[in-house]
Design a protein around this motif. Structure first.
Motif, short mmCIF file in Angstrom:
data_model
loop_
_atom_site.label_atom_id
_atom_site.label_comp_id
_atom_site.label_asym_id
_atom_site.label_seq_id
_atom_site.Cartn_x
_atom_site.Cartn_y
_atom_site.Cartn_z
N VAL A 1 16.43 -4.47 -9.60
CA VAL A 1 15.99 -3.33 -10.40
C VAL A 1 15.73 -2.11 -9.51
O VAL A 1 16.01 -0.99 -9.90
N ALA A 2 15.23 -2.33 -8.32
CA ALA A 2 14.99 -1.21 -7.40
C ALA A 2 16.31 -0.66 -6.88
O ALA A 2 16.49 0.56 -6.79
N PHE B 1 0.84 -1.20 0.00
CA PHE B 1 0.00 0.00 0.00
C PHE B 1 0.87 1.24 0.00
O PHE B 1 0.67 2.16 -0.77
N LEU B 2 1.88 1.23 0.82
CA LEU B 2 2.81 2.36 0.89
C LEU B 2 3.44 2.62 -0.47
O LEU B 2 3.44 3.73 -0.95
N VAL B 3 3.95 1.58 -1.09
CA VAL B 3 4.64 1.75 -2.36
C VAL B 3 3.68 2.17 -3.46
O VAL B 3 4.01 2.95 -4.31
N PHE B 4 2.45 1.68 -3.42
CA PHE B 4 1.45 2.12 -4.39
C PHE B 4 1.28 3.63 -4.35
O PHE B 4 1.30 4.30 -5.35
N TRP B 5 1.16 4.16 -3.15
CA TRP B 5 0.93 5.59 -3.02
C TRP B 5 2.17 6.42 -3.32
O TRP B 5 2.06 7.51 -3.85
N VAL B 6 3.33 5.94 -3.00
CA VAL B 6 4.51 6.76 -3.22
C VAL B 6 5.13 6.51 -4.58
O VAL B 6 6.22 6.96 -4.86
N SER B 7 4.44 5.81 -5.45
CA SER B 7 4.92 5.64 -6.81
C SER B 7 4.64 6.88 -7.65
O SER B 7 4.77 6.87 -8.85
N ASP C 1 5.11 -9.87 6.07
CA ASP C 1 5.48 -11.01 5.24
C ASP C 1 5.24 -10.63 3.79
O ASP C 1 4.68 -9.59 3.50
N GLY C 2 5.72 -11.45 2.86
CA GLY C 2 5.60 -11.16 1.44
C GLY C 2 6.95 -10.78 0.86
O GLY C 2 7.99 -11.08 1.45
N THR C 3 6.95 -10.12 -0.27
CA THR C 3 8.19 -9.77 -0.96
C THR C 3 8.44 -8.27 -0.95
O THR C 3 7.52 -7.49 -0.76
N LEU C 4 9.69 -7.90 -1.19
CA LEU C 4 10.02 -6.49 -1.37
C LEU C 4 9.70 -6.12 -2.82
O LEU C 4 10.26 -6.72 -3.74
N PRO C 5 8.84 -5.16 -3.06
CA PRO C 5 8.45 -4.83 -4.42
C PRO C 5 9.52 -4.06 -5.18
O PRO C 5 10.23 -3.22 -4.62
N SER C 6 9.63 -4.33 -6.46
CA SER C 6 10.58 -3.58 -7.29
C SER C 6 10.16 -2.13 -7.45
O SER C 6 10.97 -1.28 -7.81
N SER C 7 8.91 -1.82 -7.13
CA SER C 7 8.44 -0.43 -7.22
C SER C 7 9.08 0.47 -6.18
O SER C 7 8.88 1.68 -6.21
N LEU C 8 9.90 -0.08 -5.28
CA LEU C 8 10.70 0.77 -4.39
C LEU C 8 11.59 1.70 -5.21
O LEU C 8 12.01 2.75 -4.73
#
Length: 141
Positions: A96-97, A7-13, A66-73
């Protein structure tokens, strides 16, 4: 629980001049921190903050994620610190991030259950990186 980080990464993209409010868990001072024209150094989500702030730190250690670190970082090009240590993450470090995080000074992912190959070339290219914590994972060497 990584849905919170997603959610955080979605908004800060959004472009790097934007940021959002996000605080989670029991870590003292934990959450997402901003710099720039922010009044307190912590994002409130107000229109003023959204117009003047950039995300400089993600501090979500020991939050049961839990889960993965998104490349959208990669969209958070002003990040100086990522601390997601002592969580139940899976997958690998998103190479890639890392290539896009030239301001990164600290990357703490210890005790997170990450695996795969350590992206050595990407880490070596981070000229400002002074703190790297990788222990307690299942990385391939």
């Amino acid at each position: 629980m990584l849905s919170s980080l997603t959610f955080l990464v979605f908004w800060v993209s959004l472009p790097s001049t934007y940021c959002v409010s996000f605080h989670h868990g029991s870590s003292p001072g934990g959450g997402l921190h901003a710099a720039g024209g922010c009044r307190s150094g912590t994002v409130t989500g107000s229109a003023d903050d959204l117009a003047r702030c950039v995300v400089v730190a993600i501090d979500l250690a020991a939050n049961g994620l839990d889960g993965t670190l998104p490349s959208s970082l990669a969209a958070l090009s002003s990040l100086r610190r990522i601390d997601v240590g002592t969580n139940a993450l899976s997958g690998s470090l998103p190479a890639v991030a890392l290539r896009s995080l030239s301001s990164l000074q600290a990357l703490i992912v210890e005790d997170t259950q990450l695996s795969g190959t350590i992206p050595a070339a990407e880490l070596a290219s981070l000229d400002r990186l002074t703190s790297l914590a990788l222990r307690g994972n299942a990385f391939e060497y």
